[in-house]
Design a protein around this motif. Structure first.
Motif, PDB file in Angstrom:
ATOM      1  N   LEU A  14       0.834  -1.198   0.000  1.00 17.24           N
ATOM      2  CA  LEU A  14       0.000   0.000   0.000  1.00 17.24           C
ATOM      3  C   LEU A  14       0.874   1.257   0.000  1.00 17.24           C
ATOM      4  N   SER A  17       2.382   1.757  -3.368  1.00 17.64           N
ATOM      5  CA  SER A  17       1.367   2.299  -4.273  1.00 17.64           C
ATOM      6  C   SER A  17       1.198   3.796  -4.029  1.00 17.64           C
ATOM      7  N   ARG A  21       2.031   6.795  -6.730  1.00 17.85           N
ATOM      8  CA  ARG A  21       0.973   7.726  -7.126  1.00 17.85           C
ATOM      9  C   ARG A  21       1.414   9.170  -6.856  1.00 17.85           C
ATOM     10  N   LEU A  24       3.591  10.329  -9.647  1.00 20.43           N
ATOM     11  CA  LEU A  24       2.845  10.632 -10.866  1.00 20.43           C
ATOM     12  C   LEU A  24       2.046  11.922 -10.734  1.00 20.43           C
ATOM     13  N   GLU A  25       1.522  12.184  -9.516  1.00 23.06           N
ATOM     14  CA  GLU A  25       0.784  13.446  -9.308  1.00 23.06           C
ATOM     15  C   GLU A  25       1.731  14.637  -9.439  1.00 23.06           C
ATOM     16  N   HIS A  28       2.471  15.190 -13.055  1.00 25.66           N
ATOM     17  CA  HIS A  28       1.345  15.852 -13.706  1.00 25.66           C
ATOM     18  C   HIS A  28       1.363  17.344 -13.410  1.00 25.66           C
ATOM     19  N   THR A  32       1.983  20.337 -16.311  1.00 25.61           N
ATOM     20  CA  THR A  32       0.870  21.237 -16.637  1.00 25.61           C
ATOM     21  C   THR A  32       1.071  22.648 -16.100  1.00 25.61           C
TER      22      THR A  32
ATOM     23  N   ARG B  15      -8.388   1.340   3.632  1.00 28.46           N
ATOM     24  CA  ARG B  15      -7.281   2.141   3.088  1.00 28.46           C
ATOM     25  C   ARG B  15      -6.967   1.712   1.648  1.00 28.46           C
ATOM     26  N   TRP B  16      -7.057   0.416   1.398  1.00 24.35           N
ATOM     27  CA  TRP B  16      -6.803  -0.067   0.027  1.00 24.35           C
ATOM     28  C   TRP B  16      -7.847   0.509  -0.925  1.00 24.35           C
ATOM     29  N   ASP B  19      -7.057   4.069  -1.530  1.00 25.65           N
ATOM     30  CA  ASP B  19      -5.919   4.167  -2.460  1.00 25.65           C
ATOM     31  C   ASP B  19      -6.393   3.987  -3.904  1.00 25.65           C
ATOM     32  N   GLN B  22      -7.972   7.118  -5.065  1.00 21.87           N
ATOM     33  CA  GLN B  22      -6.952   8.139  -5.390  1.00 21.87           C
ATOM     34  C   GLN B  22      -6.308   7.839  -6.742  1.00 21.87           C
ATOM     35  N   TRP B  23      -6.049   6.568  -7.021  1.00 20.54           N
ATOM     36  CA  TRP B  23      -5.482   6.201  -8.339  1.00 20.54           C
ATOM     37  C   TRP B  23      -6.420   6.613  -9.468  1.00 20.54           C
ATOM     38  N   THR B  26      -6.069  10.260  -9.984  1.00 20.69           N
ATOM     39  CA  THR B  26      -4.829  10.571 -10.700  1.00 20.69           C
ATOM     40  C   THR B  26      -4.988  10.263 -12.182  1.00 20.69           C
ATOM     41  N   ALA B  29      -7.087  12.825 -13.827  1.00 23.72           N
ATOM     42  CA  ALA B  29      -6.362  14.098 -14.032  1.00 23.72           C
ATOM     43  C   ALA B  29      -5.520  14.006 -15.301  1.00 23.72           C
ATOM     44  N   TYR B  30      -4.854  12.871 -15.497  1.00 22.93           N
ATOM     45  CA  TYR B  30      -4.047  12.696 -16.714  1.00 22.93           C
ATOM     46  C   TYR B  30      -4.937  12.706 -17.954  1.00 22.93           C
ATOM     47  N   SER B  33      -6.153  16.183 -18.760  1.00 23.02           N
ATOM     48  CA  SER B  33      -5.110  17.024 -19.381  1.00 23.02           C
ATOM     49  C   SER B  33      -4.872  16.614 -20.832  1.00 23.02           C
TER      50      SER B  33
END
Lengths: 364, 128
Positions: A14, A17, A21, A24-25, A28, A32, B15-16, B19, B22-23, B26, B29-30, B33
């Protein structure tokens, strides 16, 4: 595997991960957000245009030129972008010199296109550089101005100063190769990668990717996509503001421009390994002999200890052809001494050299 | 108190799931854009080559483009265009000279010499 152990492993996954992330944020955010990506950091105005060339005059905080101050012309290398001398706010060589009380001009040679493959040394030295000096002289009313040349821009500046010495008050050469027989550096790599094959009479526009491959040969690791991606991935832990600075530098390093084949052929044939025209006294621009003995104004030549592109021995050799030149060797690499985190020492030494009234072959 | 705190802490599964949410954010967002910002795809492509180069694609040699890297067989158009650039420079020299004459000759020391050099630049001869 016990339940607590399994839970620890899942916790670790976790966390992995989450960190991936976060990177990558951050990427980004950097990709931008606006920044000084190839535009120069200091406010300026274009005072002259010719072909792709722009001559920039830096402005002060109130948006006015620093008229009445001694003029300094920066001449960057025509095979890369100009803004290495004006990289970021607080990290600008040209901006530093301007803030020290000089009226600073910067040449942006622009990006050559197909027809520019016919541009030769005379076009750059006797054309673009000479007319830029002329415009600076006209705008400032100063018959002789200070010239600061970087890398190949230093070679153009040295040749120009030998042809028109009365128009140059002081000359600063940064990582400028004079002895073409010193092994290593971009000239030797280009030689091994086939520069010898470039033809003066039937030139091509040498693609940016090819020019870049010569530089990559000098920096092991940078020619590997896997290596570069791995480096970038590690860097993504840095704060976004720092990454924006990194991006500006990357934009300079990676944005090599195509090169006029005629210019490269001529440089190789006149100054390259085995020819060495500057040291042999056989250099010409157009049909004119270049007499380095004419370079009598004060000269400061700066080399970098870890320079892979212009080996310091080949730079410091200027004292054998311009004996009164002050030679300074600084710790760092080809780019680092000009725009790195420790570049302020070079900037300060340059300002001191430009400000002093002593020096020169005649002790003026 | 300990029991109450433990009860309020999210479990590993919660929490998983967070997560994963959140992925998705993300990724969105990509995607957003990519749709809204034309340059973003170029910049993302550069990043996938390990470069943060902004404004243009990372310079790479394309094998299929190799023949185009040779000098064009008929380069007359480019020669004409380049000669026009040289003439532009000569005209600028004349303009500067006129301005100097108007201003009483200031800065006249930067004129080209010899003036015939520019005319020779397009000559086709070996420099070997």
């Amino acid at each position: 595997v016990s339940e607590p152990e399994q839970e620890r492993e899942l916790e670790a996954l976790l966390e992995l991960s989450r960190r991936g992330r976060a990177k990558l944020e951050r990427l980004h955010e950097v990709l931008t957000s606006p920044g000084h990506y190839g535009t120069g950091a200091t406010p300026s105005t274009v005072v002259y245009r010719e072909n792709k060339l722009r001559l920039l005059r830096l402005l002060d905080e109130s948006g006015q030129p620093r008229a009445g101050r001694p003029a300094v012309l920066f001449v960057p290398a025509p095979v890369s972008r100009y803004f290495i001398v004006d990289l970021l706010p607080g990290r600008s060589f040209a901006g530093h010199v301007a803030a020290a009380g000089f009226d600073v001009f910067v040449i942006d040679f622009g990006t050559p296109t197909s027809e520019d493959r016919f541009a030769d040394l005379a076009y750059y030295v006797d054309g673009l550089v000479r007319r830029s000096v002329r415009v600076v002289s006209r705008l400032t009313g100063q018959p002789a101005i200070n010239v600061v040349g970087y890398c190949l821009g230093g070679t153009l500046s040295l040749l120009y100063s030998a042809l028109y010495p009365e128009t140059v008050a002081r000359l600063v050469l940064l990582t400028t190769m004079v002895d073409g027989d010193v092994q290593g550096g971009i000239a030797w790599v280009a030689h091994r990668m086939g520069l010898e094959g470039e033809r003066y009479d039937h030139p091509r526009l040498v693609p940016a990717a090819e020019v870049k491959s010569w530089f990559e040969m000098l920096a092991p690791g940078s020619n590997s996509v896997v290596g570069r991606v791995s480096d970038l991935w590690e860097r993504l832990d840095d704060p976004a503001a720092r990454l924006r600075d990194v991006r500006t530098m990357a934009t300079w390093v990676d944005d090599v421009v195509p090169a006029p084949g005629r210019l490269l052929a001529e440089l190789y044939q006149k100054f390259g390994p085995g020819r060495n025209g500057l040291m042999q006294g056989t250099a010409t621009v157009g049909d004119r002999m270049v007499e380095l003995a004419a370079v009598r104004m004060p000269v400061l030549s700066v080399s970098a200890e870890k320079d892979l592109i212009a080996p310091p021995e080949g730079v410091d050799a200027i004292t054998r052809v311009v004996p009164h030149a002050d030679v300074l060797r600084l710790p760092g690499g080809h780019v680092g001494i000009v725009a790195g985190r420790t570049a302020t020492s070079l900037w300060q030494r340059t300002v001191e050299f430009l400000a002093t009234s002593r020096g020169g072959a005649d002790g003026a | 108190v300990t029991d109450a705190k433990a009860a309020s802490d999210p479990t590993l599964v919660e929490r998983w799931l967070e997560d994963q949410r959140q992925w998705q954010k993300t990724a969105m967002a990509y995607l957003d854009s990519m749709v809204k910002n034309d340059d973003f795809l170029v910049h993302l492509g550069n990043a996938m080559r390990g470069s943060l180069l902004a404004g243009k694609p990372y310079p790479t040699a394309k094998p299929e483009a190799a023949p185009a890297q040779e000098a064009p067989a008929d380069d007359r158009l480019d020669q004409v265009l380049f000669a026009l650039h040289q003439m532009q420079g000569q005209l600028n020299d004349l303009r500067l000279t006129l301005e100097e004459l108007r201003n009483g000759g200031k800065g006249k020391s930067v004129k080209a010499r010899p003036r015939k050099v520019a005319a020779r630049k397009t000559s086709r001869r070996s420099r070997g």
